[in-house]
Motif scaffolding. Structure first.
Motif: not given
Lengths: 582, 582
Positions: A234-239, A384-398, A400-407
């Motif tokens: 629910e909370l994990a950032d998806a890259p 189509l126009p650019e989106p009104d908002l671009v953000t992290d909307l999705r669940n992480v999937v196995a 996905d890279l961790d921005p701090n290194g590793g998977t």
């Protein structure tokens, strides 16, 4: 304990309604008995497990400096009105009237009562910090109670509440509880993870869940095997999976996709990877004082991704509550049915929010807003126009890279503990102040810390079982050792040896039961394997002729022959072992 | 435990509503805090007492072979309908509806649930006997909760339920529980009595109450100091004080007794002993299918005696329920107001029931059935017919002779335990059968056994207190020992000596708290005397110069000077003493 004096009553079959392993096994082993939906009697074996869990939790809470008290189960509505939860809590809050028609609730949790106590009892900074906890029956009127102790209505919880002078001190109290929880779950002998978590309806700004790892868990945990990182999905950032958007390579074209409403079907038809498709989820927000009409939001994630509703719920426009749009609203806004809608040229006004990855896609595929058709080669800015908002909307999937290194990896867990930094959410609502060192009143800073005592029993089973039954961690097993004398009525030697071992083990403080029921060995073994006692000592005539008894750990495939003289030591050694290292 | 880390918050004044000592002192000492009428939070000191009581009860129940389980607090109405108590229980039963509008109760007691468990779990005589107990929160919606923990709405009870094959076996189970209760209350360190008691609404045929002796108790206990006899006054047989009726010595005469409605007034006017007067109590029984009108009963006891309503409630005609007659009914039946009525020539039909002593009186005084008049020289047979029924109707009074020798005495008690032989009352209603040795189904025989855990705390205080506060028996004191270092911040010697004693006492297993709060000695002493910790060790500079500390038992008027070296031994010896022998 002697089995003949203890009430043991196992069943061959679990009730049909028992959907999960722990519910099936606890019922079959006679640990719990249902009395109404989500309400159980803890039979002697079940209560024994509960008491052992309670004792460990209590010891570690005391050691951490928390002070035990006991708040009532029946609480006056006035306090819940003061906090606003009398109306906000919803139908899970069981509201009752006493004989004088006064309103009460059956406590689902006790923030209000403890804050009331704190504001009455604590006058000075000298009385802070303090951390009150209680272990009590709680009640949540779940709409659909199920899974036995996993989601019951009446259950046992430990709840602690810390009060501090400052946010900094409160954070230290939080850290102290985090450490205590690590010790508690380690001592319980469970494989678990502390994961960063959403604060949900309790509120506050920082939160960790303690999750027991189990394939049947309802929660998804994102973790990095190479680091300490772990968070609830629910909370994990998806890259963002596409660093920069490529220029358009194709013209937009409408393709017939008869009766195809899923990205998978359309991708297969067009012989394209699923990652070239975009999935649109339509949300609706009810009118408010300011905006008089229903607002429609289109949330876009890649076809192979899932929308994360918790992340969506924090976005501007959606953070006061949303629902899924009705088919009617979709028809009105997009001119088509749900399976064919897309972000290109809707009929009515919409706000388009794109996941970071979607915002960098090109030549993608989406619904054409016409039943039975999709668009291919769609490109932002051109079609189509650019989106009104671009953000992290999705669940992480196995993977996905961790921005701090590793998977990142994903596993399932069962939430058995949850700690929250509350700040002044309740203390402000209930005006819980104290006189600070400067002589001026200040609002207390709070944290709250729960552990689902009865749920832990179920989670331990979900994690530890096989096709013969439960496998309890030593620390919370109903008994640590069972002594099974075979055909004892026929052999005085068997009876005497078993009794001697029983007395020896008791004298060393082992929690041991001797099965003196004079039942067939096969039935006896099956029963204790179902109940999941960690160590079984079998005393039989055949073995005693060789001078041995058979000792088998519930996790081992075979018994070991041990001389009678060494048996006690051997059992005591086995009990020192932890079966699972975390 | 260190006082600075423990939440201690005493009050100078008890709330005005606290009518009894235990309520006042527990509130002042910060042991309980009211959250609604009859509903309290147990603060840390209070919960500590509760837990100690619980532990003793649990140990003795286990030792007696009872098996602990835990029944739910929220129970489905269906079971209560099956036993008939859904309608019979009255407004003390808190009835609730869940979100699906299904009916539930908040358990005041658990006969129904345990009988349901027994009928489901017990199939064979081989599983009997069994005695299940639980320690749980219970709820009774008292109309007027008061006296703090003495008559609360939410409270903690231990309830046990025995199941047996035969009435004989069930009586043995009852005797086993009787013995366990004797051990429990002896270990609690309370002066108590087991008294024969009425079975009341629970039903069954044999019952004992365990009463903590206290002047403020609501119950009256009749006992014989020369024998083992003790019974609740409700049940205790009262002897007939006049062996044979003497012949009439006077003619019946009407005397004017203007505005006199009490026997005492009439006796004084006529210069006669109160024991020459007869008091009439008029009861009414509502119409039934068979008898279509309200029936009037006149119950006669001697002027110096009290009617025993429990005895009255067992008489033929009254044993289906009665009420006091209204003034209208009295006027109609006797032609006068209540203060002047009597058994001689009433206007309407009445049944006259005379206490054994009254039936043997002669030349007695009673109301004349005319306002402002009484009759003197009344004699049975001559002035009015013999009574319809002669029986024991009155309360025992101190000085009554015990027919088995000796004299009866009366003292007040607080009911803290109650055991009942139930027989088949619940097992028949819920059809709880088992297969007996002959292969045929038989009804189980039951007993039930309650202990008011939270009420014991209050009763202990009612029995043990002085004007400075509570005096806890060692076994259930929140702490056994308090170490009070005086002006510790000024003296390292004081700090070190106190700390050393603290560590020593802990190492011997004493339950000790050290007051490290750096408050004034007078305040510190007053607080611990209020809280009632049995042994106080005072460590001060002045004493240490002589090499001594001061040790004072809460029951002793003076402290003793004990050398530092002997202090630990001295305290441990004090803790072995029981302050009260029963």
């Amino acid at each position: 304990m002697r089995a003949s004096k203890y009430h043991i009553n196992t069943l061959k079959e679990a009730p049909a309604e028992a959907e999960v392993t722990s519910h099936q096994l606890m019922t079959r082993a006679g640990m719990i008995r249902k009395i109404a939906g989500g309400i159980y009697t803890y039979m002697p074996l079940g209560l024994r497990v509960l008491k052992k869990i309670e004792a460990i939790v209590r010891e570690e809470m005391d050691r951490a400096g928390a002070v035990e008290l006991l708040m009532p189960l029946v609480q006056p509505a006035e306090l819940w009105e003061e906090s606003g939860r009398w109306t906000a809590y919803g139908p899970e809050l069981l509201r009752i009237k006493d004989r004088h028609q006064r309103d009460f609730v059956l406590q689902p949790t006790s923030e209000e009562v403890i804050t009331d106590i704190a504001r009455n009892e604590i006058q000075s900074w000298r009385q802070l910090p303090v951390n009150f906890y209680h272990i009590q029956t709680k009640f949540r009127d779940e709409r659909r109670p199920r899974f036995g102790l996993m989601r019951g209505r009446e259950f046992t919880m430990k709840d602690a509440y810390s009060f501090d002078r400052s946010e900094e001190a409160a954070q230290a109290s939080y850290d102290n509880m985090y450490d205590a929880y690590m010790k508690i779950f380690t001592r319980l002998g469970l494989e678990f993870r502390a994961v960063a978590a959403d604060t949900g309806s309790i509120g506050g700004s920082r939160s960790h869940e303690f999750q027991v790892i189990a394939n049947t868990g309802e929660d998804l945990i994102v973790y990095n095997p190479q680091s300490q990182y772990a968070a609830n999905i629910e909370l994990a950032d998806a890259p963002c999976l596409i660093a920069t958007r490529s220029p358009a390579g194709k013209a937009m074209a409408k393709v017939a996709t008869p009766n195809m409403t899923k990205c998978e079907e359309v991708a297969a038809l067009l012989k394209r990877p699923l990652s070239d498709t975009v999935k649109a989820v339509v949300l609706a927000v009810e009118p408010t004082e300011e905006i008089k009409t229903v607002q429609i939001f289109v949330l876009l994630v890649r076809g192979d991704h899932e929308l994360n509703e918790v992340k969506a719920g924090k976005l501007p426009g959606l953070n006061q509550g949303f629902r899924f749009a009705t088919d009617d609203e979709i028809k009105r806004t997009f001119g088509c049915s749900p399976g064919s809608l897309g972000p290109v040229a809707p009929v009515g006004p919409v706000t388009i929010i794109a996941d970071k990855t979607v915002a960098n896609m090109h030549d993608f595929i989406c619904g054409a807003n016409e039943d039975g058709f999709h668009l291919d080669g769609v490109n932002w800015g051109r079609d189509l126009p650019e989106p009104d908002l671009v953000t992290d909307l999705r669940n992480v999937v196995a993977g996905d890279l961790d921005p701090n290194g590793g998977t990142l990896n994903i596993q399932r867990g069962i939430e058995v503990g949850h700690i929250f930094f509350l700040g002044d959410k309740y203390s402000k609502a209930l005006n819980a102040t104290f006189l600070d060192t400067d002589g001026k009143p200040a609002i207390m800073q709070m944290g709250c810390y729960g552990i689902g005592i009865s749920r832990i029993a179920a989670a331990a089973i979900e994690q530890n079982h096989d096709d013969r039954g439960m496998i309890w961690p030593e620390a919370i097993a109903p008994f640590q050792v069972v002594i099974c004398p075979l055909n004892a009525h026929k052999s005085e030697t068997v009876r005497n040896t078993a009794e001697q071992l029983y007395q020896d083990l008791i004298s060393y403080g082992a929690d041991v039961i001797i099965d003196d029921r004079d039942i067939r060995p096969g039935v006896m073994f099956a029963e204790w394997e179902l109940i999941g006692v960690p160590v079984r000592v079998t005393v039989g005539d055949r073995g005693l002729k060789e001078g041995v008894v058979e000792i088998q750990h519930r996790r081992q495939p075979e018994a070991e022959k041990i001389t009678v003289a060494q048996a006690t030591d051997f059992v005591l050694e086995q009990l020192k072992l932890r079966a699972h290292a975390t």
